[in-house]
Design a protein around this motif. Sequence first.
Motif, PDB file in Angstrom:
ATOM      1  N   ALA A   1       0.807  -1.222   0.000  1.00 16.03           N
ATOM      2  CA  ALA A   1       0.000   0.000   0.000  1.00 16.03           C
ATOM      3  C   ALA A   1       0.837   1.266   0.000  1.00 16.03           C
ATOM      4  N   MET A   2       2.148   1.147  -0.104  1.00 13.42           N
ATOM      5  CA  MET A   2       3.017   2.310  -0.199  1.00 13.42           C
ATOM      6  C   MET A   2       3.401   2.522  -1.664  1.00 13.42           C
ATOM      7  N   PRO A   3       3.880   3.697  -2.030  1.00  7.59           N
ATOM      8  CA  PRO A   3       4.295   3.914  -3.421  1.00  7.59           C
ATOM      9  C   PRO A   3       5.375   2.935  -3.875  1.00  7.59           C
ATOM     10  N   GLU A   4       6.170   2.418  -2.925  1.00 11.40           N
ATOM     11  CA  GLU A   4       7.267   1.504  -3.264  1.00 11.40           C
ATOM     12  C   GLU A   4       6.817   0.049  -3.387  1.00 11.40           C
ATOM     13  N   GLN A   5       5.523  -0.216  -3.315  1.00 13.03           N
ATOM     14  CA  GLN A   5       5.015  -1.596  -3.262  1.00 13.03           C
ATOM     15  C   GLN A   5       5.614  -2.479  -4.354  1.00 13.03           C
ATOM     16  N   ILE A   6       5.979  -3.711  -3.938  1.00 12.68           N
ATOM     17  CA  ILE A   6       6.505  -4.720  -4.864  1.00 12.68           C
ATOM     18  C   ILE A   6       5.685  -5.988  -4.674  1.00 12.68           C
ATOM     19  N   LEU A   7       5.279  -6.620  -5.761  1.00 12.87           N
ATOM     20  CA  LEU A   7       4.503  -7.855  -5.701  1.00 12.87           C
ATOM     21  C   LEU A   7       5.147  -8.912  -6.597  1.00 12.87           C
ATOM     22  N   ARG A   8       5.087 -10.158  -6.140  1.00 15.29           N
ATOM     23  CA  ARG A   8       5.507 -11.301  -6.947  1.00 15.29           C
ATOM     24  C   ARG A   8       4.556 -12.457  -6.663  1.00 15.29           C
ATOM     25  N   HIS A   9       4.286 -13.263  -7.702  1.00 12.33           N
ATOM     26  CA  HIS A   9       3.394 -14.408  -7.547  1.00 12.33           C
ATOM     27  C   HIS A   9       3.774 -15.470  -8.562  1.00 12.33           C
ATOM     28  N   GLY A  10       3.752 -16.720  -8.124  1.00 13.76           N
ATOM     29  CA  GLY A  10       4.002 -17.814  -9.054  1.00 13.76           C
ATOM     30  C   GLY A  10       4.486 -19.048  -8.330  1.00 13.76           C
ATOM     31  N   PRO A  11       4.886 -20.076  -9.082  1.00 12.97           N
ATOM     32  CA  PRO A  11       5.443 -21.288  -8.465  1.00 12.97           C
ATOM     33  C   PRO A  11       6.675 -20.926  -7.643  1.00 12.97           C
ATOM     34  N   LEU A  12       6.781 -21.511  -6.451  1.00 10.46           N
ATOM     35  CA  LEU A  12       7.877 -21.157  -5.561  1.00 10.46           C
ATOM     36  C   LEU A  12       9.237 -21.449  -6.182  1.00 10.46           C
ATOM     37  N   ALA A  13       9.335 -22.551  -6.940  1.00 12.80           N
ATOM     38  CA  ALA A  13      10.624 -22.928  -7.521  1.00 12.80           C
ATOM     39  C   ALA A  13      11.177 -21.824  -8.415  1.00 12.80           C
ATOM     40  N   ALA A  14      10.318 -21.175  -9.189  1.00 13.59           N
ATOM     41  CA  ALA A  14      10.764 -20.133 -10.112  1.00 13.59           C
ATOM     42  C   ALA A  14      10.716 -18.747  -9.485  1.00 13.59           C
ATOM     43  N   THR A  15       9.691 -18.500  -8.675  1.00 18.49           N
ATOM     44  CA  THR A  15       9.466 -17.161  -8.145  1.00 18.49           C
ATOM     45  C   THR A  15      10.303 -16.883  -6.906  1.00 18.49           C
TER      46      THR A  15
END
Length: 250
Positions: free
Chosen positions: A209-223
């Motif tokens: 919720a901050m301007p610096e927000q970072i998101l990642r999603h996917g299979p754990l092995a690759a992500t």
Amino acid sequence: MVELILIGIGTGSPDHLTLQATAEIAAADLILIPLKGADKSDLAGLRRNICAAHAGPQARIAEFDLPRRDARDTDYRHGVDRWHDAIADSWEATIRAHLPGLSGRVALLVWGDPSLYDSSLRIARRLSARLPLRLRVIPGITAIQALCAAHAIPLNAIAAPVLITTGRQLRDHGWPPGADRIVVMLDGDSSFQALDPQGVTIWWGAFLAMPEQILRHGPLAATGPEIVAARASARAAHGWIMDIYLLERG
């Protein structure tokens, strides 16, 4: 009587403040702002901005240095207890110095919600043995809510439980039994690296919720490796990071 009000302020966005929270901030006689060092000055700055927007003209703003936990203490629980005692000492000293007659409303702005993996309530109970104190809690948006909203996902699968744990527990004890979905908080070491990634999906977020927000999603092995790299880069850039993730197995 000192009325101590722990106010949940969400995970970084001023829009996370509830109407109840803004009303309590406006009514406070004293607002405490902890300082966590130069590398985390953004957190104090956010609290200052909230006070500038919502505090009443009667409010005193008192900043204090937050004691640090001694990482050399090999007994984790003992070290945390000593740390909480030191924080309670700081709260007490600041209140006594800035609240005449020890009477009035004291507000402490708590990141996220005071009930979820936050020690403010435990520290407040220490303080109740030292001051004539009435304690109230104003709930806030949690990091879990912010994570699910950011990824636009439900927290639980249909009719299934969710377990909330810490990075330390995941690292030391592995995947908790009895749950296919787990939320991991307070993980400074990307402890998901200790898991067998086969069949595991991760939803990760930092600076939610901050301007610096970072998101990642996917299979754990690759992500997973992507998250480790992104986390290291963000920490180097900002001097600190707050993150959380949801894991699903199967």
